[in-house]
Design an enzyme around this catalytic site. Structure first.
Site, PDB file in Angstrom:
ATOM      1  N   HIS A 150       0.880  -1.165   0.000  1.00  0.00           N
ATOM      2  CA  HIS A 150       0.000   0.000   0.000  1.00  0.00           C
ATOM      3  C   HIS A 150       0.922   1.221   0.000  1.00  0.00           C
ATOM      4  O   HIS A 150       1.634   1.462   0.983  1.00  0.00           O
ATOM      5  CB  HIS A 150      -0.879   0.029   1.255  1.00  0.00           C
ATOM      6  CG  HIS A 150      -1.889  -1.066   1.329  1.00  0.00           C
ATOM      7  ND1 HIS A 150      -3.251  -0.830   1.252  1.00  0.00           N
ATOM      8  CD2 HIS A 150      -1.749  -2.403   1.484  1.00  0.00           C
ATOM      9  CE1 HIS A 150      -3.903  -1.980   1.363  1.00  0.00           C
ATOM     10  NE2 HIS A 150      -3.007  -2.947   1.506  1.00  0.00           N
ATOM     11  N   HIS A 156     -10.335  -5.831  -4.710  1.00  0.00           N
ATOM     12  CA  HIS A 156     -10.401  -5.707  -3.250  1.00  0.00           C
ATOM     13  C   HIS A 156     -11.849  -5.636  -2.806  1.00  0.00           C
ATOM     14  O   HIS A 156     -12.658  -4.919  -3.396  1.00  0.00           O
ATOM     15  CB  HIS A 156      -9.651  -4.460  -2.790  1.00  0.00           C
ATOM     16  CG  HIS A 156      -9.358  -4.457  -1.327  1.00  0.00           C
ATOM     17  ND1 HIS A 156     -10.332  -4.284  -0.366  1.00  0.00           N
ATOM     18  CD2 HIS A 156      -8.188  -4.611  -0.654  1.00  0.00           C
ATOM     19  CE1 HIS A 156      -9.776  -4.336   0.835  1.00  0.00           C
ATOM     20  NE2 HIS A 156      -8.473  -4.535   0.690  1.00  0.00           N
ATOM     21  N   HIS A 210      -9.412  -0.991   8.046  1.00  0.00           N
ATOM     22  CA  HIS A 210     -10.601  -1.044   7.196  1.00  0.00           C
ATOM     23  C   HIS A 210     -11.682  -0.061   7.629  1.00  0.00           C
ATOM     24  O   HIS A 210     -12.853  -0.235   7.301  1.00  0.00           O
ATOM     25  CB  HIS A 210     -11.117  -2.480   7.088  1.00  0.00           C
ATOM     26  CG  HIS A 210     -10.207  -3.332   6.271  1.00  0.00           C
ATOM     27  ND1 HIS A 210     -10.164  -3.270   4.898  1.00  0.00           N
ATOM     28  CD2 HIS A 210      -9.242  -4.204   6.633  1.00  0.00           C
ATOM     29  CE1 HIS A 210      -9.240  -4.092   4.453  1.00  0.00           C
ATOM     30  NE2 HIS A 210      -8.661  -4.662   5.482  1.00  0.00           N
TER      31      HIS A 210
END
Length: 570
Positions: free
Chosen positions: A139, A222, A323
């Site tokens: 990321h 994703h 998340h």
């Protein structure tokens, strides 16, 4: 005349030779030198006062144009999926030119690497040489990750993102042509091979194709963007047509289907499955089953590597942040708890040791630590040796096969999966000289030196004001290859073949060389190295027990690990 000397004296002078054994840091892993290419004994080359590499002795008169190499790494113990052996390594034009015996062919026999007046020497005696690591789950949240990665022994990073945007905090996508352009332009500044994944979550191909044409060399599916069967099918169709890899984070909540529906949507097409155990995300509780499919290239992210007494506890908080979940919402808490299962994490250890899980990556700053890919790989290998004993494939009193299996997980296997094994991933002639030199006592933890494209990018270095390089404080510091225009010529940016053919480097004004990925489609786990097992996996829906070919996979969490606090006192 040649003289006999004790084996211990020889190892102290020239490093270990055939039959000698070396412990890897403070692990229980022992490697044995399989062969030595630097001989015959008595003809080794070594640099220094009164040593061999001097004019008319081990150094020839040969020019660079006449065949002399730019750099020679002498007497290195190579640790690679291809073998564990000793050799001199010649570098030229930023690539591995030859592996064998260095010296002066006018005065020495069997010379395959010519040392000339224009040749630099890196002393590899008593050192281990590996290929630079490749982290294929990045990321791109902050550019400072690159420094930590480089100084840990990584030389290539692939993933997605645009910075600390909330899409990037959770998903490895650089969405859209505009963002891809900005990220590739930023890549020019860093001594690291970089590659970018576009967003693959779409049910129609046009927007995905646009990203591949703009330079995306991979596509990420994703769940936070909706990994539905339609999106999976569409994304894989584009990937097959344009030769880029697809990485998938499947549907934890099973909203659009279960693991069987996801496998059906894949239609046997090659796919790289991220955090295949499931703690990092994926169909709960049984996404781990897909590691038994030949067309699935399964990887782990490093927080679950290996299973320890702290693994479960740290994961819950980690997941809530990564998340964008809220502890005050019961459904969010339930979502988090559904992903963290001690039974599947324990099984993951064993599946790695069996070679059923093939790749280890980080998931940097998004449930993973970018500087610990290599550390946690070797911690897993050590834990498995302690708990499971020797592998059946081992011969002799060493762990060579297990060590080769594990080094492949962060070098050659991700390189094969992402179509860049022709450039990186192993110590083989013709590949980029992205290499890492280790002191065996610090193996896997703190590299002694990292080369990018044949140039030293970072190294252990003492006080710059001292009269010699070794006084404290000694720590890993950037070297010349990490500065100025050397960066542009030492590292590369990987792109799609479509973007390369369209001249993406010129279009964006990139200073770094761009290289195209190739051969990502139509491969299966059998194309990977030493990690090809495809057991039939069953997961009990209530107890989460995992079985492979009917055998229960379970192990105890580690209470203590090597490569840990002993190496990080400060």
């Amino acid at each position: 005349m040649p003289a006999n000397i004790p084996r211990s004296d020889y190892a102290a002078m020239y490093g270990p030779t055939t039959g000698d054994r070396v412990r890897l840091a403070d692990t229980d892993l022992i490697i044995e030198v399989e062969r030595d290419l630097t001989g015959p004994y008595g003809e080794e080359v070594k640099f220094g006062g009164g040593k061999v590499i001097r004019d008319g002795m081990g150094q020839a008169q040969t020019t660079r144009a006449g065949g002399a190499v730019d750099t020679v790494i002498t007497n290195a113990l190579i640790l690679d999926w291809t073998g564990i052996y000793k050799a001199d390594v010649g570098l030229k034009d930023g690539r591995i030119h030859a592996i064998g015996k260095a010296g002066n062919p006018d005065t020495q026999p069997n010379v395959t690497i010519i040392v000339g007046p224009g040749t630099e020497v890196i002393a590899g005696e008593g050192r281990i040489l590996t290929a630079g690591g490749f982290d294929s789950h990045i990321h791109y949240i902050c550019p400072q990750q690159i420094e930590d990665a480089l100084h840990s022994g990584l030389t290539t990073m692939l993933g997605g993102g645009t910075g600390p945007a909330h899409g990037t905090l959770a998903t490895t996508c650089t969405p859209g042509a505009w963002h891809l352009g900005r990220m590739m332009q930023a890549a020019d500044a860093f001594p690291m091979n970089l590659a970018f994944a576009g967003k693959g979550n779409a049910s129609l191909p046009a927007a995905i194709e646009e990203q591949v044409n703009a330079g995306a060399c991979a596509l990420k599916l994703h769940e936070d963007w909706g990994t539905t069967p339609a999106a999976i099918d569409c994304c894989l169709g584009v990937a097959d047509a344009m030769d880029v890899q697809v990485m998938i984070h499947t549907d934890t909540l099973n909203e659009s289907g279960f693991v069987e529906h996801t496998v059906k949507a894949m239609k046997g097409r090659t796919i790289h499955a991220f955090h295949t155990e499931g703690a990092g995300g994926g169909h709960a509780p049984d996404i781990i089953k897909i590691c038994g499919e030949e067309f699935v290239l399964p990887s782990s992210t490093n927080p679950t590597r290996p299973f320890t007494v702290n693994t479960i506890e740290e994961h819950l908080d980690m997941l809530m942040v990564c998340h964008h979940l809220d502890k005050s919402i019961p459904e969010d808490v339930a979502f988090a708890e559904s992903r963290i299962r001690r039974e599947t994490i324990a099984a993951e250890d064993i599946l790695h040791d069996m070679g059923a899980f093939s790749i280890i990556a980080s998931d940097s700053q998004a449930m993973g630590r970018v500087g610990e890919v290599i550390i946690r790989t070797w911690q897993t290998a050590d834990k498995m040796k302690k708990q499971r004993g020797r592998l059946s494939e081992e011969t002799g009193e060493n762990d060579n096969f297990r060590v080769r299996r594990y080094v492949a997980k962060y070098t050659i296997n991700p390189a094969i999966a992402h179509g860049i094994a022709h450039e990186i991933g192993s110590i083989e002639v013709g590949k980029r000289a992205d290499l890492v030199l280790w002191n065996p006592a610090f193996f896997g933890v703190k590299p002694e030196m990292v080369l990018m494209g044949g140039t030293i990018a970072c190294a252990q270095m003492g006080d710059p004001n001292a009269s010699i390089p070794t006084p404290q404080p000694v720590y890993s510091r950037p070297m010349w290859g990490a500065y100025g225009r050397s960066v542009e010529h030492s590292a590369v940016t990987f792109v799609s073949e479509a973007a390369q053919a369209a001249g993406i480097g010129k279009t964006l004004g990139l200073a770094k060389q761009t290289l195209a990925v190739k051969g990502t489609r139509g491969i299966g786990k059998s194309a990977l190295k030493l990690n090809t097992a495809t057991p039939e996996i069953e997961v009990h829906p209530e107890t989460y027990e995992v079985r492979a070919n009917g055998e229960l996979l379970t192990c105890q969490p580690a209470e203590e690990l090597p490569l840990a606090q002993r190496y990080f006192l400060f």
